[in-house]
Design a protein around this motif. Structure first.
Motif, mmCIF file in Angstrom:
data_model
loop_
_atom_site.group_PDB
_atom_site.id
_atom_site.type_symbol
_atom_site.label_atom_id
_atom_site.label_comp_id
_atom_site.label_asym_id
_atom_site.label_seq_id
_atom_site.Cartn_x
_atom_site.Cartn_y
_atom_site.Cartn_z
ATOM 1 N N SER A 59 0.832 -1.208 0.000
ATOM 2 C CA SER A 59 0.000 0.000 0.000
ATOM 3 C C SER A 59 0.866 1.257 0.000
ATOM 4 C CB SER A 59 -0.923 0.004 1.216
ATOM 5 O OG SER A 59 -1.819 -1.064 1.145
ATOM 6 N N ALA A 62 2.447 1.665 -3.447
ATOM 7 C CA ALA A 62 1.436 2.084 -4.428
ATOM 8 C C ALA A 62 1.117 3.568 -4.269
ATOM 9 C CB ALA A 62 0.169 1.245 -4.269
ATOM 10 N N SER A 65 4.177 5.640 -5.497
ATOM 11 C CA SER A 65 4.283 5.583 -6.958
ATOM 12 C C SER A 65 3.164 6.379 -7.619
ATOM 13 C CB SER A 65 4.234 4.134 -7.440
ATOM 14 O OG SER A 65 5.338 3.412 -6.948
ATOM 15 N N ARG A 92 8.545 -7.251 -6.847
ATOM 16 C CA ARG A 92 7.485 -6.255 -7.013
ATOM 17 C C ARG A 92 6.988 -6.278 -8.444
ATOM 18 N NH1 ARG A 92 9.085 -0.031 -6.711
ATOM 19 N NH2 ARG A 92 10.557 -0.859 -8.198
ATOM 20 N N LEU A 94 4.088 -4.032 -10.909
ATOM 21 C CA LEU A 94 3.165 -2.895 -11.024
ATOM 22 C C LEU A 94 2.218 -3.146 -12.190
ATOM 23 C CD1 LEU A 94 5.729 0.042 -10.821
ATOM 24 C CD2 LEU A 94 4.127 -0.614 -9.050
ATOM 25 N N ARG A 96 -1.362 -1.060 -14.131
ATOM 26 C CA ARG A 96 -2.284 0.077 -14.123
ATOM 27 C C ARG A 96 -3.621 -0.353 -14.726
ATOM 28 N NH1 ARG A 96 2.609 2.514 -14.542
ATOM 29 N NH2 ARG A 96 2.864 4.466 -13.418
ATOM 30 N N LEU A 101 -3.280 2.554 -9.845
ATOM 31 C CA LEU A 101 -1.965 1.919 -9.888
ATOM 32 C C LEU A 101 -1.912 0.873 -8.778
ATOM 33 C CD1 LEU A 101 1.022 1.886 -10.926
ATOM 34 C CD2 LEU A 101 1.504 3.433 -9.051
ATOM 35 N N CYS A 102 -1.644 -0.362 -9.152
ATOM 36 C CA CYS A 102 -1.597 -1.458 -8.169
ATOM 37 C C CYS A 102 -0.195 -2.044 -8.101
ATOM 38 C CB CYS A 102 -2.588 -2.549 -8.535
ATOM 39 S SG CYS A 102 -4.309 -2.013 -8.398
ATOM 40 N N VAL A 103 0.227 -2.348 -6.897
ATOM 41 C CA VAL A 103 1.528 -2.955 -6.639
ATOM 42 C C VAL A 103 1.283 -4.306 -5.975
ATOM 43 C CG1 VAL A 103 3.671 -2.755 -5.320
ATOM 44 C CG2 VAL A 103 2.655 -0.727 -6.357
ATOM 45 N N SER A 122 -1.167 -7.197 -2.201
ATOM 46 C CA SER A 122 -1.363 -6.132 -3.188
ATOM 47 C C SER A 122 -1.882 -4.879 -2.516
ATOM 48 C CB SER A 122 -2.372 -6.565 -4.262
ATOM 49 O OG SER A 122 -1.877 -7.648 -4.996
ATOM 50 N N CYS A 124 -3.323 -0.821 -3.880
ATOM 51 C CA CYS A 124 -3.659 0.032 -5.016
ATOM 52 C C CYS A 124 -3.867 1.470 -4.540
ATOM 53 C CB CYS A 124 -4.933 -0.452 -5.704
ATOM 54 S SG CYS A 124 -4.767 -2.088 -6.448
ATOM 55 N N GLU A 127 -3.955 7.290 -9.086
ATOM 56 C CA GLU A 127 -2.868 8.152 -9.565
ATOM 57 C C GLU A 127 -3.330 9.599 -9.607
ATOM 58 O OE1 GLU A 127 0.252 6.454 -12.442
ATOM 59 O OE2 GLU A 127 -1.680 5.774 -13.192
#
Length: 130
Positions: A59, A62, A65, A92, A94, A96, A101-103, A122, A124, A127
């Motif tokens: 989190s 995300a 970023s 990691r 990434l 979109r 944007l999710c990590v 995960s 998100c 952005e």
């Protein structure tokens, strides 16, 4: 009327009628099982704690970023890899989805039999666009 006294059957062993040592034998049988259950419970708690650390870090990364601060995301990932509770080698990814944007972070919690387990978390963030 009285009944005739019952004759007791002779017991085997050097000391008929004594049960010395039976508690020790039962303890020796039960102890490994108790230790196994305790070990599994502690291992499960450790995995849950590592999963929480990964979820929090995903989190944070995300959000950083999504704000456009890749330096903060890299620092958080480095802190995670060097920190306590999660082993080195966190991967990691990434992705979109429109403005989201999710990590996803993936880690192996240990060596040996634990290396079969993969922890995944995960996070998100929306952005921000200037």
């Amino acid at each position: 009327m009285r009944s005739a006294p019952r004759a007791e059957r002779p017991r085997a062993g050097p000391h008929p009628g004594r049960e010395e040592g039976s508690a020790t034998a039962e303890f020796a049988v039960v102890l490994p099982s108790v230790l196994l259950v305790l070990g599994l419970a502690l291992g499960g708690l450790q995995l849950a704690a590592q999963r929480l650390v990964l979820a929090s870090a995903a989190s944070d990364i995300a959000r950083a970023s999504a704000r456009g601060d890749p330096g903060a995301a890299e620092r958080r990932l480095a802190d995670l890899a060097a920190g306590v509770g999660v082993p080195a080698g966190v991967q990691r990814s990434l992705h979109r989805d429109e403005d989201l944007l999710c990590v996803t972070l993936t880690a192996r919690p240990g060596t040996g039999i634990l290396s079969v387990i993969a922890l995944r978390a995960s996070g998100c963030a929306l952005e921000t666009r200037p």
